[in-house]
Design a protein around this motif. Structure first.
Motif, PDB file in Angstrom:
ATOM      1  N   ARG A  94      21.589  -7.568   0.097  1.00 22.29           N
ATOM      2  CA  ARG A  94      21.801  -6.102   0.072  1.00 22.29           C
ATOM      3  C   ARG A  94      22.637  -5.963   1.373  1.00 22.29           C
ATOM      4  O   ARG A  94      21.834  -6.132   2.566  1.00 22.29           O
ATOM      5  CB  ARG A  94      20.722  -5.228   0.218  1.00 22.29           C
ATOM      6  CG  ARG A  94      19.885  -5.473  -1.325  1.00 22.29           C
ATOM      7  CD  ARG A  94      18.730  -4.285  -1.473  1.00 22.29           C
ATOM      8  NE  ARG A  94      17.778  -4.796  -2.541  1.00 22.29           N
ATOM      9  CZ  ARG A  94      17.723  -4.463  -3.598  1.00 22.29           C
ATOM     10  NH1 ARG A  94      18.659  -3.337  -4.190  1.00 22.29           N
ATOM     11  NH2 ARG A  94      17.013  -4.862  -4.540  1.00 22.29           N
ATOM     12  N   ARG A  96      24.089  -2.470   1.501  1.00 24.26           N
ATOM     13  CA  ARG A  96      23.804  -0.971   1.711  1.00 24.26           C
ATOM     14  C   ARG A  96      22.425  -0.704   0.761  1.00 24.26           C
ATOM     15  O   ARG A  96      22.237  -1.752  -0.345  1.00 24.26           O
ATOM     16  CB  ARG A  96      24.999  -0.414   0.901  1.00 24.26           C
ATOM     17  CG  ARG A  96      26.067  -0.462   1.741  1.00 24.26           C
ATOM     18  CD  ARG A  96      26.387   0.648   2.569  1.00 24.26           C
ATOM     19  NE  ARG A  96      27.774   0.641   2.925  1.00 24.26           N
ATOM     20  CZ  ARG A  96      28.595   1.875   3.144  1.00 24.26           C
ATOM     21  NH1 ARG A  96      27.853   2.840   3.057  1.00 24.26           N
ATOM     22  NH2 ARG A  96      29.809   1.853   3.798  1.00 24.26           N
ATOM     23  N   ALA A  97      21.976   0.240   0.879  1.00 27.57           N
ATOM     24  CA  ALA A  97      20.768   0.438   0.236  1.00 27.57           C
ATOM     25  C   ALA A  97      21.081   1.009  -1.147  1.00 27.57           C
ATOM     26  O   ALA A  97      22.019   1.947  -1.243  1.00 27.57           O
ATOM     27  CB  ALA A  97      19.630   1.718   0.744  1.00 27.57           C
ATOM     28  N   ALA A  98      20.553   0.579  -2.375  1.00 35.47           N
ATOM     29  CA  ALA A  98      20.976   1.051  -3.646  1.00 35.47           C
ATOM     30  C   ALA A  98      19.742   0.743  -4.495  1.00 35.47           C
ATOM     31  O   ALA A  98      18.853  -0.189  -4.260  1.00 35.47           O
ATOM     32  CB  ALA A  98      22.360   0.666  -4.400  1.00 35.47           C
ATOM     33  N   VAL A 102      16.002   1.493  -3.124  1.00 31.15           N
ATOM     34  CA  VAL A 102      15.750   2.852  -2.758  1.00 31.15           C
ATOM     35  C   VAL A 102      14.621   3.341  -3.303  1.00 31.15           C
ATOM     36  O   VAL A 102      13.937   4.280  -2.830  1.00 31.15           O
ATOM     37  CB  VAL A 102      17.195   3.523  -3.389  1.00 31.15           C
ATOM     38  CG1 VAL A 102      16.932   5.124  -3.399  1.00 31.15           C
ATOM     39  CG2 VAL A 102      18.357   3.262  -2.663  1.00 31.15           C
ATOM     40  N   LYS A 103      14.332   3.031  -4.477  1.00 25.90           N
ATOM     41  CA  LYS A 103      13.060   3.502  -5.299  1.00 25.90           C
ATOM     42  C   LYS A 103      11.939   2.927  -4.599  1.00 25.90           C
ATOM     43  O   LYS A 103      10.805   3.638  -4.352  1.00 25.90           O
ATOM     44  CB  LYS A 103      13.000   2.800  -6.738  1.00 25.90           C
ATOM     45  CG  LYS A 103      13.872   3.671  -7.725  1.00 25.90           C
ATOM     46  CD  LYS A 103      13.567   3.658  -9.231  1.00 25.90           C
ATOM     47  CE  LYS A 103      14.607   3.915  -9.924  1.00 25.90           C
ATOM     48  NZ  LYS A 103      15.088   2.746 -10.740  1.00 25.90           N
ATOM     49  N   GLU A 108      17.582   5.911   1.804  1.00 21.26           N
ATOM     50  CA  GLU A 108      18.669   6.763   1.340  1.00 21.26           C
ATOM     51  C   GLU A 108      19.786   5.865   0.915  1.00 21.26           C
ATOM     52  O   GLU A 108      19.990   4.985   1.474  1.00 21.26           O
ATOM     53  CB  GLU A 108      19.044   7.830   2.309  1.00 21.26           C
ATOM     54  CG  GLU A 108      20.175   8.448   2.006  1.00 21.26           C
ATOM     55  CD  GLU A 108      20.924   9.152   3.272  1.00 21.26           C
ATOM     56  OE1 GLU A 108      22.047   9.820   3.043  1.00 21.26           O
ATOM     57  OE2 GLU A 108      20.248   9.017   4.486  1.00 21.26           O
ATOM     58  N   GLU A 109      20.004   6.251  -0.331  1.00 26.78           N
ATOM     59  CA  GLU A 109      21.200   5.458  -0.985  1.00 26.78           C
ATOM     60  C   GLU A 109      22.237   5.450  -0.060  1.00 26.78           C
ATOM     61  O   GLU A 109      22.909   6.547   0.467  1.00 26.78           O
ATOM     62  CB  GLU A 109      21.546   6.027  -2.435  1.00 26.78           C
ATOM     63  CG  GLU A 109      22.562   4.980  -3.093  1.00 26.78           C
ATOM     64  CD  GLU A 109      22.987   5.567  -4.503  1.00 26.78           C
ATOM     65  OE1 GLU A 109      22.713   5.022  -5.504  1.00 26.78           O
ATOM     66  OE2 GLU A 109      23.604   6.648  -4.714  1.00 26.78           O
ATOM     67  N   GLY A 110      22.876   4.277   0.094  1.00 23.95           N
ATOM     68  CA  GLY A 110      24.096   4.042   0.761  1.00 23.95           C
ATOM     69  C   GLY A 110      24.009   3.546   2.206  1.00 23.95           C
ATOM     70  O   GLY A 110      24.849   3.235   2.982  1.00 23.95           O
ATOM     71  N   ARG A 199      26.664  -4.698  -7.018  1.00 22.25           N
ATOM     72  CA  ARG A 199      27.215  -3.456  -6.910  1.00 22.25           C
ATOM     73  C   ARG A 199      28.341  -3.424  -6.131  1.00 22.25           C
ATOM     74  O   ARG A 199      28.528  -3.908  -4.898  1.00 22.25           O
ATOM     75  CB  ARG A 199      26.180  -2.557  -6.312  1.00 22.25           C
ATOM     76  CG  ARG A 199      24.810  -2.320  -7.218  1.00 22.25           C
ATOM     77  CD  ARG A 199      23.821  -1.332  -6.847  1.00 22.25           C
ATOM     78  NE  ARG A 199      22.871  -0.717  -7.887  1.00 22.25           N
ATOM     79  CZ  ARG A 199      21.682  -1.455  -7.803  1.00 22.25           C
ATOM     80  NH1 ARG A 199      21.183  -2.445  -7.015  1.00 22.25           N
ATOM     81  NH2 ARG A 199      20.989  -1.124  -8.795  1.00 22.25           N
ATOM     82  N   LYS A 208      31.397   4.201  -8.265  1.00 25.28           N
ATOM     83  CA  LYS A 208      30.528   2.918  -8.766  1.00 25.28           C
ATOM     84  C   LYS A 208      31.413   2.065  -9.684  1.00 25.28           C
ATOM     85  O   LYS A 208      31.833   2.961 -10.647  1.00 25.28           O
ATOM     86  CB  LYS A 208      29.188   3.476  -9.353  1.00 25.28           C
ATOM     87  CG  LYS A 208      28.227   3.925  -8.467  1.00 25.28           C
ATOM     88  CD  LYS A 208      26.906   4.300  -9.129  1.00 25.28           C
ATOM     89  CE  LYS A 208      25.570   4.876  -8.449  1.00 25.28           C
ATOM     90  NZ  LYS A 208      25.585   5.613  -7.158  1.00 25.28           N
ATOM     91  N   ASP A 212      26.102  -0.239 -12.943  1.00 26.35           N
ATOM     92  CA  ASP A 212      25.490   0.955 -12.656  1.00 26.35           C
ATOM     93  C   ASP A 212      25.986   2.073 -13.403  1.00 26.35           C
ATOM     94  O   ASP A 212      25.474   3.028 -13.910  1.00 26.35           O
ATOM     95  CB  ASP A 212      25.323   1.403 -11.215  1.00 26.35           C
ATOM     96  CG  ASP A 212      24.175   1.016 -10.318  1.00 26.35           C
ATOM     97  OD1 ASP A 212      23.352   0.553 -11.307  1.00 26.35           O
ATOM     98  OD2 ASP A 212      24.250   1.160  -9.372  1.00 26.35           O
TER      99      ASP A 212
END
Ligand code: TMP
Length: 236
Positions: A94, A96-98, A102-103, A108-110, A199, A208, A212
């Protein structure tokens, strides 16, 4: 090359044996799955787009010195590959966070992840691909320490090659999943690299451009895959 028997039917691809015991045929179907097979739909042209996308990326990786399973493109939706003894663990890198990060961690996403993270997931739909670590891999005999170290090294090398490739075409490679196997004892990249298993966000708009769109019901799934394919130079 003669197609013999169906060896394995996955959620999006079927594997066939051939008259050469060292080679298999992967058929990319239009089936599109999310949530570990809970939702499956047919998306027109997906098999063809992902097959050609995957062949293009695998060729770039091969040229960069990554050992891959791919031998030759056979048809619009089929590719000839070396038979691998698959490692039952998926590698996720990864940038970036996604998604599940994130869950799981409330990031934070991105958010830019520096250095990029490397995670392992057990390939098991019934258990929803649980996250595992190197100690599990060793204890349960899924892969040796040495092989795992090679998988991690290759996963990061692939990140360098592909982040640059997608960046040049105007996309951010947010994250991706890889599957490896053994060919004559050598760790080799298998399965596929397509917008089904990574992603990709458009750099200027953060739109996106990957699966997704299907998972989140955003529509225009294959149109997005085709747009990425066109911009990185895949001949569809
Ligand atoms: P995740 O955010 O759901 O953990 O997924 C990370 C990346 O790996 C994302 O690009 C989707 C991909 N992926 C798969 O393609 N198949 C899988 O079974 C898993 C767990 C992830």
């Amino acid at each position: 090359m003669k197609k013999l028997a169906e060896l394995y039917r996955g959620k999006a691809k079927t594997v066939y044996t051939t008259d050469n015991p060292d080679l298999l045929i992967l058929e990319f179907r239009n089936d599109t799955s999310a949530f570990d097979g809970l939702r499956i739909e047919q998306l027109e042209r997906k098999g063809m787009v992902n097959n050609k996308f995957n062949y293009f990326i695998m060729t770039k990786l091969h040229d960069a010195g990554i050992p891959t399973q791919v031998e030759a493109l056979l048809s619009d939706n089929e590719v000839i590959v070396k038979k691998l003894e698959m490692v039952p663990v998926e590698c996720v890198v990864r940038n970036r966070a996604a998604g599940s990060l994130v869950k799981r961690l409330g990031i934070e996403e991105g958010k830019i992840l520096n250095p990029p993270t490397f995670e392992l997931f057990l390939k098991n739909d019934a258990l929803h691909d649980p996250m595992v670590n190197d100690s599990h891999c060793k204890t349960f005999g899924w892969v040796t320490d040495e092989q795992l170290a090679k998988m991690k090294k290759l996963s990061y090398k692939i990140n360098t090659v592909l982040s640059k490739l997608f960046d040049k075409a105007g996309f951010i490679l947010v994250d991706y999943k890889l599957e490896f196997g053994l060919s004559n004892g050598e760790i080799t990249l298998g399965d596929e690299f397509s917008p089904d298993g990574c992603r990709l966000w458009e750099k200027d708009t953060l739109k996106k451009m990957d699966k997704d769109r299907f998972r989140q019901g955003l529509g225009g799934v294959i149109e997005a895959y085709e747009e990425v394919a066109k911009r990185i130079g895949v001949q569809l």
